[in-house]
Design a protein around this motif. Structure first.
Motif, PDB file in Angstrom:
ATOM      1  N   ASP A  28      -5.268   2.657   2.367  1.00  0.00           N
ATOM      2  CA  ASP A  28      -4.378   3.721   1.895  1.00  0.00           C
ATOM      3  C   ASP A  28      -4.420   4.926   2.831  1.00  0.00           C
ATOM      4  OD1 ASP A  28      -3.505   2.291  -0.313  1.00  0.00           O
ATOM      5  OD2 ASP A  28      -5.073   3.098  -1.624  1.00  0.00           O
ATOM      6  N   GLU A  29      -5.607   5.264   3.331  1.00  0.00           N
ATOM      7  CA  GLU A  29      -5.717   6.380   4.267  1.00  0.00           C
ATOM      8  C   GLU A  29      -5.048   6.055   5.595  1.00  0.00           C
ATOM      9  OE1 GLU A  29      -9.715   7.893   4.583  1.00  0.00           O
ATOM     10  OE2 GLU A  29      -9.901   8.062   2.409  1.00  0.00           O
ATOM     11  N   LEU A  30      -5.118   4.789   6.023  1.00  0.00           N
ATOM     12  CA  LEU A  30      -4.414   4.397   7.248  1.00  0.00           C
ATOM     13  C   LEU A  30      -2.905   4.505   7.049  1.00  0.00           C
ATOM     14  CD1 LEU A  30      -6.471   1.304   8.488  1.00  0.00           C
ATOM     15  CD2 LEU A  30      -6.520   3.644   9.365  1.00  0.00           C
ATOM     16  N   PRO A  38       3.464  -0.103   5.161  1.00  0.00           N
ATOM     17  CA  PRO A  38       3.118  -0.697   3.861  1.00  0.00           C
ATOM     18  C   PRO A  38       3.124  -2.227   3.905  1.00  0.00           C
ATOM     19  CG  PRO A  38       4.642   1.120   3.544  1.00  0.00           C
ATOM     20  CD  PRO A  38       4.547   0.892   5.035  1.00  0.00           C
ATOM     21  N   GLN A  39       4.032  -2.804   4.687  1.00  0.00           N
ATOM     22  CA  GLN A  39       4.099  -4.263   4.795  1.00  0.00           C
ATOM     23  C   GLN A  39       2.853  -4.814   5.478  1.00  0.00           C
ATOM     24  OE1 GLN A  39       6.509  -2.162   5.899  1.00  0.00           O
ATOM     25  NE2 GLN A  39       8.161  -2.524   4.439  1.00  0.00           N
ATOM     26  N   ALA A  40       2.406  -4.167   6.542  1.00  0.00           N
ATOM     27  CA  ALA A  40       1.207  -4.620   7.256  1.00  0.00           C
ATOM     28  C   ALA A  40      -0.018  -4.487   6.357  1.00  0.00           C
ATOM     29  CB  ALA A  40       1.008  -3.822   8.538  1.00  0.00           C
ATOM     30  N   ALA A  41      -0.122  -3.387   5.611  1.00  0.00           N
ATOM     31  CA  ALA A  41      -1.258  -3.190   4.714  1.00  0.00           C
ATOM     32  C   ALA A  41      -1.274  -4.265   3.627  1.00  0.00           C
ATOM     33  CB  ALA A  41      -1.204  -1.797   4.090  1.00  0.00           C
TER      34      ALA A  41
END
Length: 72
Positions: A28-30, A38-41
């Motif tokens: 979330d911090e990244l 958001p897709q990569a996370a």
């Protein structure tokens, strides 16, 4: 010269000066820092949850350790 794992290394002195500017402790911090989309996370969260192998590669001070720390 020394050969390590197929790489030829020049023997000598080297130095790496590290300057820590920003630090993150979670995906979330990244996201907030703009490092990940958001897709990569979401993909990474799913990969970690599924126990998949992930290779993290990059140059010196690219953020590999921070990324891995945030992914677990």
């Amino acid at each position: 010269m020394a050969v390590v794992g197929g790489w030829t290394l020049a023997l000598g002195t080297s130095a790496n000066i590290t300057k820590f500017v920003l630090s993150a402790n979670s995906l979330d911090e990244l996201l907030v820092l703009g490092t990940l989309t958001p897709q990569a996370a979401g993909f990474l969260e799913g990969a970690v949850a599924a126990g998949l192998n992930i290779i993290v590669a990059g140059g010196t001070q690219a953020g590999k350790t921070t990324f891995v720390k945030c992914s677990v």
